[in-house]
Design a protein around this motif. Structure first.
Motif, PDB file in Angstrom:
ATOM      1  N   UNK A   1       0.794  -1.136   0.007  1.00 46.51           N
ATOM      2  CA  UNK A   1      -0.001   0.130  -0.098  1.00 46.51           C
ATOM      3  C   UNK A   1       0.954   1.291   0.051  1.00 46.51           C
ATOM      4  N   UNK A   2       0.777   1.869  -1.165  1.00 45.60           N
ATOM      5  CA  UNK A   2       1.815   3.057  -1.363  1.00 45.60           C
ATOM      6  C   UNK A   2       1.054   4.411  -0.890  1.00 45.60           C
ATOM      7  N   UNK A   3       1.234   4.674   0.367  1.00 42.57           N
ATOM      8  CA  UNK A   3       0.624   6.118   1.029  1.00 42.57           C
ATOM      9  C   UNK A   3       1.207   7.090   0.062  1.00 42.57           C
ATOM     10  N   UNK A   4       2.628   7.149  -0.076  1.00 48.42           N
ATOM     11  CA  UNK A   4       3.055   8.352  -0.712  1.00 48.42           C
ATOM     12  C   UNK A   4       4.328   7.865  -1.709  1.00 48.42           C
ATOM     13  N   UNK A   5       3.973   7.081  -2.707  1.00 47.50           N
ATOM     14  CA  UNK A   5       4.771   6.297  -3.412  1.00 47.50           C
ATOM     15  C   UNK A   5       5.672   5.397  -2.554  1.00 47.50           C
ATOM     16  N   UNK A   6       7.204   5.234  -3.180  1.00 47.74           N
ATOM     17  CA  UNK A   6       7.877   4.328  -2.105  1.00 47.74           C
ATOM     18  C   UNK A   6       8.447   5.192  -1.014  1.00 47.74           C
ATOM     19  N   UNK A   7       8.295   6.299  -1.007  1.00 48.71           N
ATOM     20  CA  UNK A   7       8.608   7.377   0.323  1.00 48.71           C
ATOM     21  C   UNK A   7       7.946   6.506   1.672  1.00 48.71           C
ATOM     22  N   UNK A   8       6.752   6.384   1.366  1.00 46.53           N
ATOM     23  CA  UNK A   8       5.840   5.691   2.429  1.00 46.53           C
ATOM     24  C   UNK A   8       4.883   4.750   2.074  1.00 46.53           C
ATOM     25  N   UNK A   9       5.250   3.465   2.405  1.00 47.03           N
ATOM     26  CA  UNK A   9       4.771   2.286   1.875  1.00 47.03           C
ATOM     27  C   UNK A   9       4.422   1.481   3.124  1.00 47.03           C
ATOM     28  N   UNK A  10       3.390   0.583   3.141  1.00 44.57           N
ATOM     29  CA  UNK A  10       3.093  -0.367   3.951  1.00 44.57           C
ATOM     30  C   UNK A  10       3.185  -1.847   3.316  1.00 44.57           C
ATOM     31  N   UNK A  11       3.788  -2.747   3.920  1.00 45.02           N
ATOM     32  CA  UNK A  11       3.782  -4.143   3.193  1.00 45.02           C
ATOM     33  C   UNK A  11       2.978  -5.183   4.234  1.00 45.02           C
ATOM     34  N   UNK A  12       2.547  -6.249   3.691  1.00 43.75           N
ATOM     35  CA  UNK A  12       1.902  -7.343   4.408  1.00 43.75           C
ATOM     36  C   UNK A  12       2.446  -8.399   3.464  1.00 43.75           C
ATOM     37  N   UNK A  13       3.209  -9.440   3.745  1.00 39.99           N
ATOM     38  CA  UNK A  13       3.788 -10.579   3.281  1.00 39.99           C
ATOM     39  C   UNK A  13       3.274 -11.991   3.981  1.00 39.99           C
ATOM     40  N   UNK A  14       3.157 -13.054   3.220  1.00 35.20           N
ATOM     41  CA  UNK A  14       2.993 -14.410   3.760  1.00 35.20           C
ATOM     42  C   UNK A  14       3.926 -15.186   2.950  1.00 35.20           C
ATOM     43  N   UNK A  15       4.766 -15.973   3.990  1.00 35.52           N
ATOM     44  CA  UNK A  15       5.855 -16.725   3.040  1.00 35.52           C
ATOM     45  C   UNK A  15       5.480 -18.191   3.710  1.00 35.52           C
TER      46      UNK A  15
END
Length: 277
Positions: A242-256
């Motif tokens: 989820x890019x709040x402000x491009x790559x400068x502010x980003x949230x990540x959710x990963x399942x591995x």
């Protein structure tokens, strides 16, 4: 558990000729396997731009051992890189490199010391070269963008090593796919050097469901020792960015889901935040 993967500052300046610049990047997270000063400097270099499309760089920079292995942490689609990128690449080395681009070709050629993290002065020399071809560049994006690349890294650090890799990346509108494979007859990457024959490959799929929301999935296979081909590790990953402000502010959710026929299987859920000030 909260884990801070990167905490660094960057000083950037340009000389009066507007063609020469410098970057000094310092990290402040201690690593148990390195002394503080060995881990302090990351990207630290002097760069001269001959033209808009040709650059000479002298200093400590990330090598182009593999396509994903050369990407900044800010640009990778998952919280962690693929296995071949971690084992063979994702490392900075001291040297001189010539890089540039034309309409149909990107190139990156470097001569480095094989020493990493300033742990030794000059244990050996290394050559790293990578070329990407862009055959659809003349179509104005009508058929999407295609990048086909290959490269080699050869050197010596107490033993001779070489890595050969190939990459294909295609993007069309909201869809993108990456495929990369690599073979290492010995390697000298971020996780250390080893006189072992290893190989692997991965495929990553991207889909932008919104300009701020991206879905990603990856299949990642690695054979850590080809003399013991029965031992393989596979990772099946899915995530959302989820890019709040491009790559400068980003949230990540990963399942591995990691499949290891010797060490056993494991599951991980990773929540990450990327903040660039």
């Amino acid at each position: 558990m909260i884990h801070y993967d990167i905490l660094e500052s960057r000083l950037h300046g340009t000389f009066r000729n507007h063609k020469t610049s410098f970057v000094i990047t310092t990290r402040y997270l201690p690593q148990s396997e390195f002394k503080f000063m060995q881990n302090l400097f990351s990207d630290t270099f002097l760069r001269h731009r001959f033209s808009k499309k040709a650059v000479l760089t002298l200093g400590n920079t990330r090598t182009h051992t593999g396509e994903e292995g050369s990407w900044s942490e800010l640009l990778i689609p998952f919280y962690t890189r693929s296995q071949i990128s971690n084992q063979f690449g994702n490392i900075r080395k001291l040297g001189v490199r010539l890089s540039g681009e034309t309409k149909y070709i990107d190139y990156d050629i470097a001569g480095n010391t094989s020493g990493t993290y300033f742990t030794s002065f000059f244990p050996g020399a290394e050559f790293c070269g990578w070329v990407n071809f862009k055959p659809l560049s003349g179509t104005s994006g009508k058929y999407g963008s295609l990048k086909v690349g290959a490269g080699i890294t050869v050197g010596r650090r107490h033993f001779d090593y070489n890595n050969i890799g190939a990459y294909i990346g295609y993007r069309y509108k909201k869809f993108k796919v990456d495929f990369e494979c690599a073979n290492g007859d010995g390697y000298n990457g971020r996780l250390g050097s080893a006189n072992i024959h290893a190989r692997g490959y991965y495929t990553t799929l991207y889909y932008d469901i919104h300009k701020k929301v991206q879905l990603v999935a990856r299949y990642d296979s690695f054979t850590p020792n080809c003399n013991d081909s029965d031992h393989q590790t596979r990772e099946y990953s899915a995530g959302c960015n989820y890019f709040i402000k491009g790559q400068a502010l980003k949230l990540m959710l990963n399942y591995v889901f990691r499949e290891d026929n010797l060490a056993g299987n494991s599951h991980r859920i990773i929540i990450g935040t990327q903040v660039v000030l």
